[in-house]
Design a protein around this motif. Structure first.
Motif, PDB file in Angstrom:
ATOM      1  N   VAL A  41       2.782  37.074  88.498  1.00  0.00           N
ATOM      2  CA  VAL A  41       2.681  38.396  89.096  1.00  0.00           C
ATOM      3  C   VAL A  41       4.017  39.099  88.896  1.00  0.00           C
ATOM      4  N   ALA A  42       3.975  40.416  88.668  1.00  0.00           N
ATOM      5  CA  ALA A  42       5.184  41.231  88.516  1.00  0.00           C
ATOM      6  C   ALA A  42       5.047  42.446  89.420  1.00  0.00           C
ATOM      7  N   GLU A  43       6.029  42.651  90.283  1.00  0.00           N
ATOM      8  CA  GLU A  43       6.046  43.821  91.163  1.00  0.00           C
ATOM      9  C   GLU A  43       6.494  45.036  90.361  1.00  0.00           C
ATOM     10  N   VAL A  44       5.805  46.157  90.518  1.00  0.00           N
ATOM     11  CA  VAL A  44       6.101  47.383  89.782  1.00  0.00           C
ATOM     12  C   VAL A  44       6.605  48.438  90.756  1.00  0.00           C
ATOM     13  N   SER A  45       7.731  49.100  90.408  1.00  0.00           N
ATOM     14  CA  SER A  45       8.292  50.163  91.245  1.00  0.00           C
ATOM     15  C   SER A  45       8.666  51.358  90.382  1.00  0.00           C
ATOM     16  N   VAL A  46       8.646  52.541  91.008  1.00  0.00           N
ATOM     17  CA  VAL A  46       9.088  53.770  90.344  1.00  0.00           C
ATOM     18  C   VAL A  46      10.511  54.035  90.812  1.00  0.00           C
ATOM     19  N   MET A  47      11.399  54.221  89.854  1.00  0.00           N
ATOM     20  CA  MET A  47      12.823  54.414  90.131  1.00  0.00           C
ATOM     21  C   MET A  47      13.205  55.849  89.807  1.00  0.00           C
ATOM     22  N   PRO A  48      14.293  56.386  90.298  1.00  0.00           N
ATOM     23  CA  PRO A  48      15.326  55.688  91.037  1.00  0.00           C
ATOM     24  C   PRO A  48      15.056  55.594  92.528  1.00  0.00           C
ATOM     25  N   GLU A  49      13.935  56.108  93.016  1.00  0.00           N
ATOM     26  CA  GLU A  49      13.650  56.078  94.446  1.00  0.00           C
ATOM     27  C   GLU A  49      13.277  54.686  94.953  1.00  0.00           C
ATOM     28  N   ASP A  50      12.990  53.740  94.042  1.00  0.00           N
ATOM     29  CA  ASP A  50      12.580  52.380  94.382  1.00  0.00           C
ATOM     30  C   ASP A  50      11.304  52.387  95.227  1.00  0.00           C
ATOM     31  N   VAL A  51      10.321  53.173  94.769  1.00  0.00           N
ATOM     32  CA  VAL A  51       9.039  53.273  95.458  1.00  0.00           C
ATOM     33  C   VAL A  51       8.095  52.220  94.890  1.00  0.00           C
ATOM     34  N   PRO A  52       7.628  51.271  95.731  1.00  0.00           N
ATOM     35  CA  PRO A  52       6.669  50.276  95.221  1.00  0.00           C
ATOM     36  C   PRO A  52       5.430  50.972  94.682  1.00  0.00           C
ATOM     37  N   LYS A  53       4.995  50.565  93.505  1.00  0.00           N
ATOM     38  CA  LYS A  53       3.855  51.215  92.862  1.00  0.00           C
ATOM     39  C   LYS A  53       2.652  50.296  92.753  1.00  0.00           C
ATOM     40  N   GLY A  54       2.851  49.019  92.487  1.00  0.00           N
ATOM     41  CA  GLY A  54       1.723  48.120  92.335  1.00  0.00           C
ATOM     42  C   GLY A  54       2.171  46.772  91.817  1.00  0.00           C
ATOM     43  N   ARG A  55       1.203  46.040  91.248  1.00  0.00           N
ATOM     44  CA  ARG A  55       1.480  44.712  90.712  1.00  0.00           C
ATOM     45  C   ARG A  55       0.727  44.488  89.415  1.00  0.00           C
ATOM     46  N   PHE A  56       1.405  43.837  88.475  1.00  0.00           N
ATOM     47  CA  PHE A  56       0.745  43.296  87.292  1.00  0.00           C
ATOM     48  C   PHE A  56       0.400  41.844  87.606  1.00  0.00           C
ATOM     49  N   HIS A  57      -0.803  41.441  87.276  1.00  0.00           N
ATOM     50  CA  HIS A  57      -1.233  40.047  87.419  1.00  0.00           C
ATOM     51  C   HIS A  57      -1.560  39.537  86.016  1.00  0.00           C
ATOM     52  N   PHE A  58      -1.118  38.321  85.709  1.00  0.00           N
ATOM     53  CA  PHE A  58      -1.342  37.739  84.391  1.00  0.00           C
ATOM     54  C   PHE A  58      -1.833  36.307  84.515  1.00  0.00           C
TER      55      PHE A  58
END
Length: 130
Positions: free
Chosen positions: A54-71
């Protein structure tokens, strides 16, 4: 998309106006993968062994959590099952969080890093991630 490590400074991250980063991919268990992904994997690959990430995804530079990649990576056959999940509010009329998912999608790779980059490019192309 770039991978950031915890030791990188905020100054480094603020160089661009808005971009996506991911933390990971980190090893996880199959129980932590979304149910729809586990069902797809069972139908496609049966009982073959895989490595889950799993990889946590965020939008920067605000460091807003966006979602997760699952593999789920099937190393012996060079095939990876991918899914993106995002917890979000879809309307001002319905202020509860809902889980949105894209996938599962199969990629021809046996590397979690490569799968993250390729899956991100797909999601970016369709306007789902910045």
């Amino acid at each position: 998309m770039t991978e950031q490590t915890p030791d990188q400074t905020e100054a480094t991250l603020s160089d661009a106006s808005s971009f996506t980063v991911w933390i990971g991919p980190q090893r996880t268990t199959s129980a932590q993968l979304p149910a729809a992904m586990r069902a797809e994997m069972a139908a496609e690959r049966g009982n073959e062994e895989f490595r889950a990430y799993v990889a946590e995804v965020s939008v920067m530079p605000e460091d807003v959590p966006k979602g997760r990649f699952h593999f789920a990576i099937y190393g012996g056959v060079g095939k990876t099952c991918c899914m993106y999940t995002d917890r979000t509010v879809i309307s001002d009329l319905h202020l509860h969080f809902v889980d949105l998912a894209i996938g599962p999608l199969w990629l021809a790779t046996d590397s979690a890093d490569e799968a993250a980059l390729r899956f991100y490019e797909i999601l970016k192309d369709v306007g789902r991630l910045p």
